[in-house]
Design a protein around this motif. Structure first.
Motif, mmCIF file in Angstrom:
data_model
loop_
_atom_site.group_PDB
_atom_site.id
_atom_site.type_symbol
_atom_site.label_atom_id
_atom_site.label_comp_id
_atom_site.label_asym_id
_atom_site.label_seq_id
_atom_site.Cartn_x
_atom_site.Cartn_y
_atom_site.Cartn_z
ATOM 1 N N GLY A 1 43.340 37.900 41.663
ATOM 2 C CA GLY A 1 41.924 38.170 41.869
ATOM 3 C C GLY A 1 41.521 39.455 41.193
ATOM 4 O O GLY A 1 42.314 40.393 41.076
ATOM 5 N N ALA A 2 40.298 39.516 40.704
ATOM 6 C CA ALA A 2 39.797 40.719 40.037
ATOM 7 C C ALA A 2 38.282 40.715 40.062
ATOM 8 O O ALA A 2 37.654 39.681 40.313
ATOM 9 N N ARG A 3 37.715 41.871 39.815
ATOM 10 C CA ARG A 3 36.264 41.946 39.671
ATOM 11 C C ARG A 3 35.928 42.937 38.567
ATOM 12 O O ARG A 3 36.020 44.144 38.750
ATOM 13 N N HIS A 4 35.535 42.407 37.431
ATOM 14 C CA HIS A 4 35.140 43.236 36.297
ATOM 15 C C HIS A 4 33.710 42.948 35.857
ATOM 16 O O HIS A 4 33.236 43.528 34.879
ATOM 17 N N MET A 5 33.048 42.041 36.540
ATOM 18 C CA MET A 5 31.653 41.726 36.252
ATOM 19 C C MET A 5 30.805 42.235 37.411
ATOM 20 O O MET A 5 31.323 42.851 38.352
ATOM 21 N N ASN A 6 29.513 41.979 37.372
ATOM 22 C CA ASN A 6 28.604 42.587 38.337
ATOM 23 C C ASN A 6 27.814 41.545 39.117
ATOM 24 O O ASN A 6 27.467 40.492 38.584
#
Length: 680
Positions: A375-380
């Protein structure tokens, strides 16, 4: 913020009031109750921001907080110019230098619009309208490579060519199909004969058909219309699997969720949840398949469900279910109403799903284990609200229930908090945060350290407001209470008087929610706006009501006759002229008497809104463009309304000017911040 700017801004941005309550009248608190409500926060914050390695099927209530004296880069700071110092000696933007205004920063990558696996399975991408993030599957510990597009793109779906060299971005309606080389993002010269990694199918307004890769199965779904009393809806979703000869193999047996009126809107007031003379307005809406994919080996089938008829762009209530394609048994689920899904794709081996969420995160979902492998979060996620600190040092960005605090000098993330509402003191460097459980945290903005925590309400905080001198904080909550707090001690001073109205004149009085609060400087007044367009003005010292204005229901809503009564939704205060506005109708701030309707400037240039932030010298007006100037910011002479200049912004975001007048920001695509300053 001047009245006209706020009024037009509110007309463009609809606030969804989500609420529920109990009808019991709260007991008057005792001194012991008040003492127990106050808790001093620790001076050190131990919970750093982390990018979860596993994304759950339903969002967990996790407080995300980072606080350091020296801002550190995080995974959310990777886009473009975030963390890069902007020009240190930027001048105040004035009529004499506006021609030197230049874009100096881009903070954010945009919201996820589509995700896709490369055909070889070695990489995958998460794409927004501004570019894509490329993940190397063999090295997921490393941040993704960001490739920006040379112009913004609106698209509804994303597909790789079978050779992995070209990516196709499908239009939302009948616009242009965009083609990009992978991984560079450049436009190819020719793509004739290209074979795409896609499955055959058709779709229209209420039906969808998809064929399995081997051609032996065909999934079909449709929405039937009628009155279904058992589910109080006029819609029912049918899902079936057929063989290649159109013989029915099976019908899907799992019950799918319906989105109720309360899910979409929430109760209107404390004691009256909802009223409509026409029951159709309150019907539950069916969730239906909007995207269906078979795994490449045909063993499983995954369906993305969302509200029928809401279009591709709406994913507020969306989720994925995974089925055994042989018999339709449900074998897994990803996302949900609290963690909505934007898009998904199968890995070529059929063992994993790549899932992109509305909040900008993504997950690599292990189908056999029904869990997230990465899992990751690099967008908004979309921006709900933006506000500068009074000293222009910080920019506060509200995204759903998260608040980002960023340095305006470089966009780096200083803090992130779990907060449904926030307020900034204009007198001192103090931030008030309200969560969905009724708690208020008071924090020092510079250090991020906690000053105190207050158990203020029994349910979600709806609004927070500091007094001009920073000595008091007013709060309203879903529990229908409005309270005044002493910021030096954290003690409750008093409640504000309840407001009860019979909005529909049906002998069903109800207390109102107050979803917006504001102190009126130098007038010992607190003004609030809430349920059914009701405005209340209270005496700050006593909490007694000075006056009450109850709005009438609108005959027309969004240009159409409405079966369910709607009430004004827009409110603004014009302190300079001692007025406030309910929609376009003005009232005297001191007495509440009606004082005419808002009159915009009579001669704005075509294609430029007549309102927006003004430069400190009051000579310039920055406004949003439309029609001929769609996708642009207009710079007008604030006195004559003459069009002086324009500059391009993706999708025509709204402009904000820092209090020191040196920085202009524009929200691009609803989730990214573009930064403009005077270039020396």
């Amino acid at each position: 913020m001047n009245t006209a700017f706020r009024f037009i801004y509110l007309l463009l941005v609809t606030a969804l009031l989500t609420a529920s309550c109990t009808s019991q009248t709260p007991a008057t608190p005792t001194l012991i109750d008040i003492e127990n409500a106050v808790e001093v926060l620790p001076t050190e914050i131990k919970d750093p921001i982390t990018v979860p390695s596993e994304t759950p099927t339903e969002v967990q209530k996790e407080v995300l907080v980072i606080s350091t004296n020296t801002p550190v880069p995080t995974s959310t700071d990777l886009p473009a110019i975030i963390g890069t110092p902007l020009p240190e000696k930027s001048d105040v933007i004035t009529a004499s230098n506006y021609a030197s205004l230049k874009k100096v920063g881009q903070w954010g990558r945009g919201s996820i619009e589509g995700v896709a696996f490369s055909p070889d399975g070695k990489s995958f991408i998460a794409a927004s309208g501004l570019g894509w993030s490329i993940y190397n599957r063999d090295n997921l510990e490393q941040p993704p490579q960001w490739v920006g597009f040379n112009e913004p793109i609106l698209f509804s779906g994303i597909k790789f060519s079978m050779d992995g060299k070209i990516v196709r971005l499908d239009p939302i309606h009948d616009e242009k199909v965009w083609l990009k080389r992978f991984p560079s993002g450049e436009t190819p010269d020719s793509v004739s004969g290209t074979i795409w990694r896609e499955q055959k199918g058709t779709s229209d307004y209420s039906a969808l058909t998809v064929q399995s890769p081997d051609g032996i199965k065909v999934f079909k779904s449709r929405v039937e219309f009628g009155y279904f009393e058992d589910i109080f809806s006029e819609e029912k979703t049918i899902r079936e699997m057929f063989d290649a000869n159109n013989n029915l193999l099976y019908s899907f047996r799992d019950d799918i969720p319906y989105v109720t009126y309360s899910d979409r809107n929430g109760p209107e007031g404390c004691d009256l949840s909802v009223f409509s003379p026409c029951g159709n307005a309150l019907m539950s809406l069916a969730t239906a398949p909007v995207k269906v994919l078979f795994s490449d080996d045909g063993k499983t089938l995954s369906i993305l469900y969302s509200i029928h008829g809401y279009g591709w762009g709406s994913r507020e209530f969306s989720y994925i279910r995974i089925y055994d394609s042989a018999n339709g048994d449900l074998i897994g689920a990803v996302g949900g109403f609290t963690k909505p899904v934007q898009d998904f794709d199968y890995a070529p081996d059929g063992k994993y799903l790549l899932v992109g969420f509305v909040d900008g995160s993504l997950s690599l979902w292990d189908i056999s284990n029904n869990s997230s492998a990465f899992g990751a979060r690099h967008m908004n996620s979309p921006i709900n609200r933006i506000e500068y600190s009074p000293d222009s040092k910080y920019l506060f960005i509200q995204r759903g229930d998260e608040l980002e605090v960023r340095l305006t000098e470089n966009g780096s993330l200083v803090s992130r908090y779990n907060a449904a509402q926030f307020a900034i003191s204009s007198f001192r460097s103090v931030l008030a945060l309200g969560d969905d459980e009724g708690n208020i945290q008071i924090r020092d903005i510079d250090s991020g350290k906690g000053i105190r925590s207050i158990k203020a309400h029994e349910d979600m905080i709806y609004s927070l407001a500091f007094s001009e001198d920073g000595l008091y904080l007013a709060s309203s909550g879903r529990d229908c209470n409005i309270k005044l707090w002493d910021m030096e001690t954290g003690k409750l001073l008093h409640y504000f008087e309840e407001t009860v109205v019979d909005a529909y004149d049906i002998e069903a009085p109800s207390r109102i929610f107050s979803t917006y609060l504001e102190f009126v400087p130098k007038k010992n007044m607190l003004i609030g706006f809430g349920s059914w367009g009701t405005v209340v003005n209270w005496n700050v010292n006593s909490g007694a009501t000075n006056y009450l204005i109850q709005s009438n229901a609108l005959t027309y809503y969004n240009g159409m006759m409405t079966l369910k009564p709607h009430f004004p939704e827009y409110f603004s205060v014009d302190e300079t002229n001692n007025k406030f506005y309910i929609n376009e109708v003005g009232f005297d701030l001191s007495t509440g008497s009606e004082s005419g309707t808002y009159q915009p400037p009579s001669n704005p240039p075509n294609g430029c809104a007549p309102v927006g932030p003004q430069s400190l010298d009051k000579q310039l007006l920055f406004t949003i463009g439309y029609d001929a100037h769609l996708g642009q910011i207009c710079i007008l002479n604030a006195l004559t309304m003459e069009l002086l200049s324009t500059f391009d912004t993706p999708w025509g975001g709204w402009p904000y000017l820092s209090p020191d007048g040196k920085q202009l920001i524009v929200t691009a695509g609803g989730s990214t911040v573009y930064v403009y300053q005077i270039a020396r």
